[in-house]
Design an enzyme around this catalytic site. Sequence first.
Site, PDB file in Angstrom:
ATOM      1  N   SER A 145       0.843  -3.262   6.824  1.00  0.00           N
ATOM      2  CA  SER A 145       0.093  -4.148   7.821  1.00  0.00           C
ATOM      3  C   SER A 145      -0.115  -5.566   7.213  1.00  0.00           C
ATOM      4  O   SER A 145      -0.413  -5.710   6.074  1.00  0.00           O
ATOM      5  CB  SER A 145      -1.188  -3.196   8.100  1.00  0.00           C
ATOM      6  OG  SER A 145      -2.090  -4.167   8.858  1.00  0.00           O
ATOM      7  N   TYR A 158      -8.511   2.045   7.084  1.00  0.00           N
ATOM      8  CA  TYR A 158      -7.376   1.537   7.411  1.00  0.00           C
ATOM      9  C   TYR A 158      -6.840   0.284   6.506  1.00  0.00           C
ATOM     10  O   TYR A 158      -5.624   0.392   5.866  1.00  0.00           O
ATOM     11  CB  TYR A 158      -7.293   0.569   8.774  1.00  0.00           C
ATOM     12  CG  TYR A 158      -5.925   0.297   9.251  1.00  0.00           C
ATOM     13  CD1 TYR A 158      -5.152   1.270  10.127  1.00  0.00           C
ATOM     14  CD2 TYR A 158      -5.430  -0.899   9.263  1.00  0.00           C
ATOM     15  CE1 TYR A 158      -3.683   0.660  10.385  1.00  0.00           C
ATOM     16  CE2 TYR A 158      -4.190  -1.208   9.734  1.00  0.00           C
ATOM     17  CZ  TYR A 158      -3.372  -0.288  10.398  1.00  0.00           C
ATOM     18  OH  TYR A 158      -2.099  -0.872  10.816  1.00  0.00           O
TER      19      TYR A 158
END
Length: 253
Positions: A145, A158
Amino acid sequence: MYVSRFTLEGKTAIVTGAGTGLGQGMAVGLAEAGARIFGVDFIDMGETERAVSAVGSTFHGMTADLSTIKPVEQIIERAVAAYGTVDILVNNAGIIKRNDSIDFTEKEWDDVLNINLKTVFFLSQAVARQFLAQESPGKIINVASMLSFQGGIRVPSYTASKSGVMGLTRLLACEWAKHRINVNAIAPGYMATNNTEQLRADAARSAEILGRIPAGRWGLPEDLRGPVVFLASAASDYVNGYTIAVDGGWLAR
Ligand code: NAD
């Protein structure tokens, strides 16, 4: 023809979270390049199956909840039963929880770390054992990410998980390169999927993000097709431990 190095004809790819979004996009891309797909998800994968068939490849699906590592062994067994071998693993299934760090709960932490990092490791381990048993090379592609590179806000578990994915990608590449196993990652930028629904619904945040993307648009699942095929193919045999950003230029800004 050099382009033949990109073909995935005769290869089997396991794709987790193949039912929708980026996993679906990558499954279809791999199928277009000739791979047979073994999709894993806890939602219906009918749409992906139809899209894979439409490009002339084969799809087998397995319903499994990847929030624990219980299904890991069975995923490999069933993929081998369906196709004989496994050549490619795309660790795509993942979730995000948004909350201020000051209020973040243990459950919001564990839920994200379990699927985004723990399952990624143990599924990679299981598929690498299968590559060794087959005495064949293999490709593992993790989904990282922007928050493997940046901090972000309100997504502590996350960011921890995706930063972990980038580190794990490097470590596994170092350990397994000698077995002709490539472990790389794709770091998608801001993509229009369920994962970013909340962000895109927030007009101010959405405009802020869009204004920073040099490409001037949110990414789409099909934007990952070329990069995933490259990393799954012989064309990338000497690329190992690297995380490729597919972000419309976001990180270059
Ligand atoms: P999505 O929510 O549309 O898709 C995630 C997929 O994973 C779904 O098919 C879902 O059913 C599956 N999944 C979730 N929990 C599961 C579980 N417990 N067991 C089995 N399957 C499960 O999101 P997406 O945007 O397509 O995300 C795919 C990956 O890409 C994730 O790892 C995500 O973190 C990552 N990512 C997304 C973006 C983005 O902007 N959308 C950016 C960077 C990274």
